[in-house]
Write a protein that holds these residues in place. Structure first.
Motif, PDB file in Angstrom:
ATOM      1  N   LEU A 143      40.607  35.557   8.319  1.00 25.95           N
ATOM      2  CA  LEU A 143      39.535  35.397   9.299  1.00 25.95           C
ATOM      3  C   LEU A 143      39.958  36.098  10.589  1.00 25.95           C
ATOM      4  O   LEU A 143      40.650  35.507  11.429  1.00 25.95           O
ATOM      5  CB  LEU A 143      39.253  33.909   9.565  1.00 25.95           C
ATOM      6  CG  LEU A 143      38.059  33.610  10.483  1.00 25.95           C
ATOM      7  CD1 LEU A 143      36.769  34.160   9.889  1.00 25.95           C
ATOM      8  CD2 LEU A 143      37.933  32.107  10.711  1.00 25.95           C
ATOM      9  N   SER A 146      41.347  34.745  14.284  1.00 26.32           N
ATOM     10  CA  SER A 146      41.955  33.416  14.249  1.00 26.32           C
ATOM     11  C   SER A 146      43.450  33.516  14.525  1.00 26.32           C
ATOM     12  O   SER A 146      44.064  34.564  14.306  1.00 26.32           O
ATOM     13  CB  SER A 146      41.710  32.747  12.897  1.00 26.32           C
ATOM     14  OG  SER A 146      42.355  33.454  11.845  1.00 26.32           O
ATOM     15  N   ASN A 153      44.777  31.519   4.973  1.00 27.65           N
ATOM     16  CA  ASN A 153      44.193  30.488   5.828  1.00 27.65           C
ATOM     17  C   ASN A 153      43.391  29.555   4.929  1.00 27.65           C
ATOM     18  O   ASN A 153      42.812  29.986   3.925  1.00 27.65           O
ATOM     19  CB  ASN A 153      43.190  31.080   6.830  1.00 27.65           C
ATOM     20  CG  ASN A 153      43.790  32.103   7.759  1.00 27.65           C
ATOM     21  OD1 ASN A 153      44.904  31.960   8.225  1.00 27.65           O
ATOM     22  ND2 ASN A 153      43.027  33.154   8.040  1.00 27.65           N
ATOM     23  N   LEU A 155      39.996  27.608   5.031  1.00 25.65           N
ATOM     24  CA  LEU A 155      38.767  27.660   5.817  1.00 25.65           C
ATOM     25  C   LEU A 155      37.796  26.573   5.364  1.00 25.65           C
ATOM     26  O   LEU A 155      37.666  26.305   4.161  1.00 25.65           O
ATOM     27  CB  LEU A 155      38.093  29.017   5.649  1.00 25.65           C
ATOM     28  CG  LEU A 155      38.959  30.280   5.842  1.00 25.65           C
ATOM     29  CD1 LEU A 155      38.163  31.524   5.493  1.00 25.65           C
ATOM     30  CD2 LEU A 155      39.493  30.348   7.254  1.00 25.65           C
ATOM     31  N   LYS A 159      35.238  28.389   9.168  1.00 23.78           N
ATOM     32  CA  LYS A 159      36.205  28.401  10.266  1.00 23.78           C
ATOM     33  C   LYS A 159      37.586  27.987   9.763  1.00 23.78           C
ATOM     34  O   LYS A 159      37.724  27.265   8.780  1.00 23.78           O
ATOM     35  CB  LYS A 159      35.747  27.470  11.398  1.00 23.78           C
ATOM     36  CG  LYS A 159      34.475  27.959  12.082  1.00 23.78           C
ATOM     37  CD  LYS A 159      34.231  27.244  13.398  1.00 23.78           C
ATOM     38  CE  LYS A 159      33.043  27.840  14.131  1.00 23.78           C
ATOM     39  NZ  LYS A 159      32.880  27.268  15.476  1.00 23.78           N
ATOM     40  N   LYS A 160      38.588  28.434  10.484  1.00 19.88           N
ATOM     41  CA  LYS A 160      39.963  28.173  10.077  1.00 19.88           C
ATOM     42  C   LYS A 160      40.390  26.761  10.469  1.00 19.88           C
ATOM     43  O   LYS A 160      40.301  26.370  11.628  1.00 19.88           O
ATOM     44  CB  LYS A 160      40.900  29.193  10.721  1.00 19.88           C
ATOM     45  CG  LYS A 160      42.372  28.961  10.398  1.00 19.88           C
ATOM     46  CD  LYS A 160      43.209  30.118  10.888  1.00 19.88           C
ATOM     47  CE  LYS A 160      44.671  29.900  10.579  1.00 19.88           C
ATOM     48  NZ  LYS A 160      45.479  31.104  10.831  1.00 19.88           N
ATOM     49  N   THR A 219      36.833  30.909  16.220  1.00 20.08           N
ATOM     50  CA  THR A 219      37.075  31.138  14.792  1.00 20.08           C
ATOM     51  C   THR A 219      37.683  29.914  14.105  1.00 20.08           C
ATOM     52  O   THR A 219      37.766  29.881  12.869  1.00 20.08           O
ATOM     53  CB  THR A 219      38.039  32.324  14.587  1.00 20.08           C
ATOM     54  OG1 THR A 219      39.282  32.033  15.252  1.00 20.08           O
ATOM     55  CG2 THR A 219      37.451  33.612  15.143  1.00 20.08           C
ATOM     56  N   SER A 220      38.124  28.937  14.880  1.00 17.95           N
ATOM     57  CA  SER A 220      38.881  27.822  14.313  1.00 17.95           C
ATOM     58  C   SER A 220      38.190  26.482  14.529  1.00 17.95           C
ATOM     59  O   SER A 220      37.284  26.354  15.356  1.00 17.95           O
ATOM     60  CB  SER A 220      40.289  27.793  14.917  1.00 17.95           C
ATOM     61  OG  SER A 220      40.967  29.010  14.649  1.00 17.95           O
TER      62      SER A 220
END
Length: 264
Positions: A143, A146, A153, A155, A159-160, A219-220
């Motif tokens: 991603l 992130s 990751n 997800l 999102k992470k 992103t997280s």
């Protein structure tokens, strides 16, 4: 878990919640210490599920702080309330603190052919299945943007939630080896973390070391946020997650014919 990956699992493991809350650095480096014992066969292959000490900071790789500029950045970050701790695995910076739950697999290096991808699958699949048991659809993948981005990751909802890293040390395991080897596969699960503050600290650190690498908080996500949005619970802490995931892992591994010894 597919058969070829499962074959990498030792037949007997120790499931351990051991933590050193009075020493944040030792709490992190305990992974490496125990992994060396695993390589020497003085400790069972170990799955450690542990929380960071209640000290806010960043964990980085040795590469990130190499040279004089890295050392100056460490001093500067400590003054702003974000001390830096160097970990044995690779990757880029991740936040640490009591709201982070960690999963560490400390396994001996054996003669069987294995890849880093296989050990990442061994690390990630239990987390994916645990999240699925709570009603979340998790997957692995990169991603961009992130923190500590990589192909493994974990997800959820795009999102992470989890960052992963890995280190291989020494040769084959066993007391006959001059430098007994081990594999340390590690995951950081963001349970209750202020991602905006953490992201700002990560970007500030890389700015100070002169690295153009930057991350984006959007992103997280955190497990606390996810259990709320999925209607699972109104509150969720790293301690609660540790208890839940420990129970899940014991049942999960035993269901695959692995003997699990709980650490005392």
């Amino acid at each position: 878990m597919d058969k070829s990956t499962l074959e990498l699992m030792p037949k007997v493991i120790e499931l351990n919640n051991g933590e050193q809350w009075n020493d944040a650095e030792r709490n992190i480096l305990l992974d490496d210490e125990w992994a060396r014992e695993v390589g020497r066969e003085s400790r069972l292959p170990t799955v450690r599920l542990w929380r960071h000490a209640p000290v806010q900071g960043l964990v980085v790789s040795k590469r990130d702080v190499a040279g004089d500029q890295g050392q100056l950045a460490m001093e500067s970050m400590a003054k702003t309330g974000w001390p830096i701790i160097v970990r044995p695995t690779g990757g880029t910076a991740v936040p640490h603190g009591s709201g982070v739950l960690n999963l560490s697999m400390l396994f001996p290096r054996r003669a069987e052919k294995a890849t880093t991808d296989a050990f990442y699958r061994l690390l990630c699949q239990p987390m994916i299945d645990w999240l699925k048991s709570m009603g979340m659809n998790a997957t692995t993948g990169a991603l961009p943007g992130s923190y500590c981005d990589g192909n493994y990751n974990v997800l959820v909802d795009g999102k992470k939630l989890v960052g992963t890293a890995q280190a291989w040390r020494g040769g084959l395991a066993g007391t006959a080896s001059r430098h007994p080897g081990y594999v340390l596969a590690h995951a950081c699960i963001m349970v209750d973390v202020d991602l905006a503050q953490a992201t700002d600290a990560i970007n500030r650190f890389y700015s100070e070391v002169g690295d153009p690498y930057r991350v984006d908080a959007s992103t997280s996500t955190t497990l606390r946020h996810l259990v709320r949005t999925h209607g699972i619970a109104n509150e969720y802490t790293a301690a609660m997650a540790q208890t839940d995931f420990t129970q899940f892992l014991k049942t999960y591994y035993e269901g695959q014919g692995i003997t699990v010894q709980m650490a005392r």
